[in-house]
Design a protein around this motif. Structure first.
Motif, PDB file in Angstrom:
ATOM      1  N   GLN A 116       1.375   3.920  -3.192  1.00 21.17           N
ATOM      2  CA  GLN A 116       0.991   5.322  -2.977  1.00 21.17           C
ATOM      3  C   GLN A 116       2.167   6.257  -3.253  1.00 21.17           C
ATOM      4  O   GLN A 116       1.989   7.327  -3.828  1.00 21.17           O
ATOM      5  CB  GLN A 116       0.486   5.506  -1.544  1.00 21.17           C
ATOM      6  CG  GLN A 116      -0.197   6.843  -1.280  1.00 21.17           C
ATOM      7  CD  GLN A 116       0.770   7.923  -0.835  1.00 21.17           C
ATOM      8  OE1 GLN A 116       1.737   7.646  -0.137  1.00 21.17           O
ATOM      9  NE2 GLN A 116       0.513   9.158  -1.249  1.00 21.17           N
ATOM     10  N   ARG A 118       0.840  -1.206   0.000  1.00 19.18           N
ATOM     11  CA  ARG A 118       0.000   0.000   0.000  1.00 19.18           C
ATOM     12  C   ARG A 118       0.874   1.256   0.000  1.00 19.18           C
ATOM     13  O   ARG A 118       0.602   2.230  -0.715  1.00 19.18           O
ATOM     14  CB  ARG A 118      -0.927   0.000   1.219  1.00 19.18           C
ATOM     15  CG  ARG A 118      -1.991  -1.091   1.189  1.00 19.18           C
ATOM     16  CD  ARG A 118      -2.670  -1.234   2.558  1.00 19.18           C
ATOM     17  NE  ARG A 118      -3.493  -2.429   2.626  1.00 19.18           N
ATOM     18  CZ  ARG A 118      -4.812  -2.464   2.423  1.00 19.18           C
ATOM     19  NH1 ARG A 118      -5.455  -1.348   2.145  1.00 19.18           N
ATOM     20  NH2 ARG A 118      -5.478  -3.600   2.513  1.00 19.18           N
ATOM     21  N   ASN A 170      -6.317   6.232  -0.342  1.00 20.20           N
ATOM     22  CA  ASN A 170      -7.353   5.683   0.539  1.00 20.20           C
ATOM     23  C   ASN A 170      -7.001   4.287   1.035  1.00 20.20           C
ATOM     24  O   ASN A 170      -7.282   3.934   2.186  1.00 20.20           O
ATOM     25  CB  ASN A 170      -8.701   5.652  -0.189  1.00 20.20           C
ATOM     26  CG  ASN A 170      -9.258   7.041  -0.443  1.00 20.20           C
ATOM     27  OD1 ASN A 170      -8.862   8.003   0.222  1.00 20.20           O
ATOM     28  ND2 ASN A 170     -10.167   7.159  -1.395  1.00 20.20           N
ATOM     29  N   ALA A 171      -6.380   3.497   0.171  1.00 19.58           N
ATOM     30  CA  ALA A 171      -5.982   2.136   0.568  1.00 19.58           C
ATOM     31  C   ALA A 171      -4.951   2.178   1.686  1.00 19.58           C
ATOM     32  O   ALA A 171      -5.012   1.401   2.658  1.00 19.58           O
ATOM     33  CB  ALA A 171      -5.431   1.379  -0.636  1.00 19.58           C
ATOM     34  N   ASN A 216      -2.955   9.545  -6.850  1.00 25.07           N
ATOM     35  CA  ASN A 216      -4.008   8.547  -7.052  1.00 25.07           C
ATOM     36  C   ASN A 216      -4.837   8.400  -5.778  1.00 25.07           C
ATOM     37  O   ASN A 216      -4.372   7.869  -4.772  1.00 25.07           O
ATOM     38  CB  ASN A 216      -3.375   7.209  -7.445  1.00 25.07           C
ATOM     39  CG  ASN A 216      -4.409   6.175  -7.847  1.00 25.07           C
ATOM     40  OD1 ASN A 216      -5.417   5.990  -7.178  1.00 25.07           O
ATOM     41  ND2 ASN A 216      -4.141   5.482  -8.946  1.00 25.07           N
ATOM     42  N   THR A 217      -6.078   8.846  -5.827  1.00 28.34           N
ATOM     43  CA  THR A 217      -6.937   8.858  -4.637  1.00 28.34           C
ATOM     44  C   THR A 217      -7.186   7.466  -4.078  1.00 28.34           C
ATOM     45  O   THR A 217      -7.199   7.266  -2.861  1.00 28.34           O
ATOM     46  CB  THR A 217      -8.284   9.541  -4.960  1.00 28.34           C
ATOM     47  OG1 THR A 217      -8.021  10.828  -5.515  1.00 28.34           O
ATOM     48  CG2 THR A 217      -9.126   9.702  -3.716  1.00 28.34           C
ATOM     49  N   SER A 218      -7.396   6.503  -4.954  1.00 22.92           N
ATOM     50  CA  SER A 218      -7.683   5.146  -4.465  1.00 22.92           C
ATOM     51  C   SER A 218      -6.488   4.559  -3.719  1.00 22.92           C
ATOM     52  O   SER A 218      -6.659   3.831  -2.726  1.00 22.92           O
ATOM     53  CB  SER A 218      -8.093   4.237  -5.627  1.00 22.92           C
ATOM     54  OG  SER A 218      -7.019   4.054  -6.530  1.00 22.92           O
ATOM     55  N   LEU A 219      -5.281   4.869  -4.190  1.00 16.01           N
ATOM     56  CA  LEU A 219      -4.074   4.380  -3.510  1.00 16.01           C
ATOM     57  C   LEU A 219      -3.886   5.076  -2.166  1.00 16.01           C
ATOM     58  O   LEU A 219      -3.477   4.460  -1.173  1.00 16.01           O
ATOM     59  CB  LEU A 219      -2.842   4.581  -4.396  1.00 16.01           C
ATOM     60  CG  LEU A 219      -2.839   3.821  -5.726  1.00 16.01           C
ATOM     61  CD1 LEU A 219      -1.572   4.139  -6.517  1.00 16.01           C
ATOM     62  CD2 LEU A 219      -2.957   2.314  -5.492  1.00 16.01           C
TER      63      LEU A 219
END
Length: 577
Positions: free
Chosen positions: A73, A69, A84-85, A79-82
């Protein structure tokens, strides 16, 4: 050739405890395994060993899960999804791990069968557990979670920094290459562009550090310490040296190394034939030669480094070759990547990931040699019995990386076919070591001051920085008209924001690395053997014992540092003749 295991086809150990199909989606997925460990009866030494093994298995899985993760990132900070992960793990998983970690540590240190675990490493692991129990406070869990969230903001801010020069938008790392230009106007333009861009965010970065200092001070006070520095010495497991040893290091470097900075700066000023030496004059070749270009791109850098490692020892080349096959490297600088470089251990597979921001310069070459040393360390410890045995303190981890920078020097002709370029590269690197030690002392002393005085404001911090920096820099550089930039030089140091107090290790390890190199110079076979013997111990011995395995002293005295720097000085003199 050293007798190392074949790592050409690395495999992950079978997951016996958590099962092969386990996949983390939410905390409830993993909680039953921690409940099992917490409530399991342990009625023999063998059952205790199995308990340790099972705990190591789940912690290895979670460590690698977090690692990927973080890696993803930092490779793409926009990258928003990264984002958030990573944030999910920090906020939803880590706080609960901290609670269970404390409960599991308590369960083990009270077990009657502990005395029967005689294998190397358990004593080291147990002293760490006992210290963790001593400093654990449940009220710190949400504070640490908030702190970790804030720390990630630094990479986001720094990763977004770009400058436009000659109509081209570029990262600060790429713009920094222009500081090696033989055209002084080009250098000054680049330096000012970079400094202006950093300065644009200086208030934001000041506010971020204010918040971090406040949160960190709260963590230290909650745990019963007078300040966060003392808490961190306990939290980082600094059993083998004290804050006073750090102060001794500062004083020794000031006396033994800083005068060499004055000598180097005066020599540079004379060679450049300038009336005043300015900050944009420090990276250019002093004799007007074009910047060194050891590689063309990331693939070329990696291939040359593999050949360099292989000539030192075939096993070392295999380490990087394996990582290349597994695509465990992201080397080139690009917009949106976090700054800096790292080698991230992957605890299940045992083959780490290297991240960096290469453009085309010597510093990038050194960075891959450095991170490659960390990678070798990960690979030679991958089969140690427990996860905790593999995770060395930074004083040892950085010994692995910094030594590799030096003991590969005999094979740098892989990067430089021209003999004069090869000499220039070695001179620049050895001079950078002389520059590194005072910078390490500066950053470390600055951090001691900050956390001994946690109520300070931005103005007081600025004044403290100026005083400390002034004591560890040369007296030749002319900063007139640039004083405002000088006050914020510390903001470029990621460690101050993201990994507080993790910096003195570079200085300690740099001394050790010079010692390893000195041994290698005297006897290549024995020097390399000592280096690898030390690395293979992982964290199954004290720092002093690990350094002893490498046949080097763990010593911060002025006398020892003076002896090592004389060796570096003599090597430089030979190269320059």
């Amino acid at each position: 050739m050293t007798n190392q295991e074949n790592i050409a086809v690395p495999t992950r150990a079978a997951r016996v405890f958590i099962g092969e199909e386990f996949d983390l989606k939410k905390w409830e997925d993993v909680e039953p395994f921690f409940e099992n460990l917490k409530n399991r009866e342990i009625n023999s030494a063998e059952e205790l060993r199995q308990w340790f093994s099972d705990r190591s298995e789940i912690e290895s899985y979670l460590s690698e899960n977090f690692a990927w993760r973080y890696i993803r990132q930092t490779c793409d900070t926009a990258n928003t999804s990264l984002i958030n992960a990573l944030q999910f793990f920090i906020t939803e998983i880590q706080p609960k791990l901290a609670e269970y970690g404390n409960a599991l540590d308590k369960k083990v240190v009270e077990n009657p069968f502990l005395s029967e675990l005689k294998e190397p490493g358990y004593a080291i692991t147990l002293r760490g557990m006992k210290k963790a129990i001593e400093i654990f406070r449940e009220e710190n869990i949400p504070v640490i979670t908030e702190m970790q969230t804030e720390e990630r903001r630094y990479s986001a801010i720094a990763g977004a920094m770009t400058v436009t020069i000659d109509g081209e938008e570029m990262t600060l790392q790429k713009a920094s290459d222009r500081l090696q230009s033989t055209d002084r106007t080009v250098r000054e333009e680049a330096w000012r562009a970079i400094s202006n861009r950093r300065y644009e965010d200086h208030e934001q970065l000041d506010e971020l550090l204010n918040k971090l200092v406040s949160l960190r001070d709260k963590v230290g006070k909650n745990a019963g310490f007078s300040n966060y520095r003392d808490y961190m010495f306990a939290a980082m497991g600094r059993f083998d040296y004290t804050p006073q040893d750090c102060f001794n290091f500062h004083d020794s470097v000031k006396k033994a190394v800083v005068p060499m900075l004055d000598e180097m700066a005066a020599s540079r000023k004379e060679a450049l034939k300038v009336d005043a030496l300015r900050p944009w004059d420090t990276k250019v070749d002093p004799h007007g030669l074009a910047p060194l270009k050891p590689f063309e791109n990331g693939d070329d850098l990696l291939d040359k480094t593999i050949r360099c490692f292989s000539r030192l020892d075939p096993f070392l080349g295999d380490c990087l070759r394996t990582m290349k096959t597994m695509k465990h490297l992201d080397l080139e600088s690009r917009k949106g990547k976090a700054p800096g470089g790292y080698n991230y251990p992957l605890d299940e597979i045992g083959v780490p990931f290297i991240f960096m921001n290469a453009t085309s310069n010597l510093r990038d070459m050194i960075t891959l040699l450095h991170e490659g040393g960390h990678a070798v360390h990960s690979l030679v410890t991958r089969n140690l019995a427990l996860n905790s045995f593999k995770h060395t303190p930074s004083e040892v981890a950085e010994l692995a990386s910094m030594s590799m920078e030096l003991i590969t020097m005999d094979f740098w002709d892989e990067f430089f076919e021209n003999e004069n370029d090869l000499k220039r590269a070695k001179i620049q690197h050895l001079e950078s070591i002389i520059e590194t030690l005072p910078w390490v002392a500066t950053v470390d002393k600055f951090q001691h001051w900050m956390y001994e005085n946690p109520q300070h404001d931005a103005e007081q911090r600025k004044k403290a920085w100026i005083d400390i920096y002034g004591a560890f820099t040369d007296n030749v550089m002319d900063w007139s008209g640039l004083e405002e930039y000088r006050k914020y030089l510390w903001q470029r140091q990621l460690h101050i924001y993201e990994v507080p107090f993790y910096y003195i290790e570079y200085g300690i390890a740099q001394l050790g690395a010079i010692g390893v190199w000195k041994n290698y110079r005297n006897n290549p076979e024995q020097g390399l053997k000592g280096y690898l013997d030390a690395l293979k111990l992982g964290y199954t011995a004290t720092i002093g014992e690990i350094y002893q395995a490498a046949n080097i002293p763990f010593d911060f005295s002025e006398q020892h540092i003076t002896e090592l720097m004389q060796f570096v000085h003599d090597e430089l003199a030979q190269l320059k003749n």
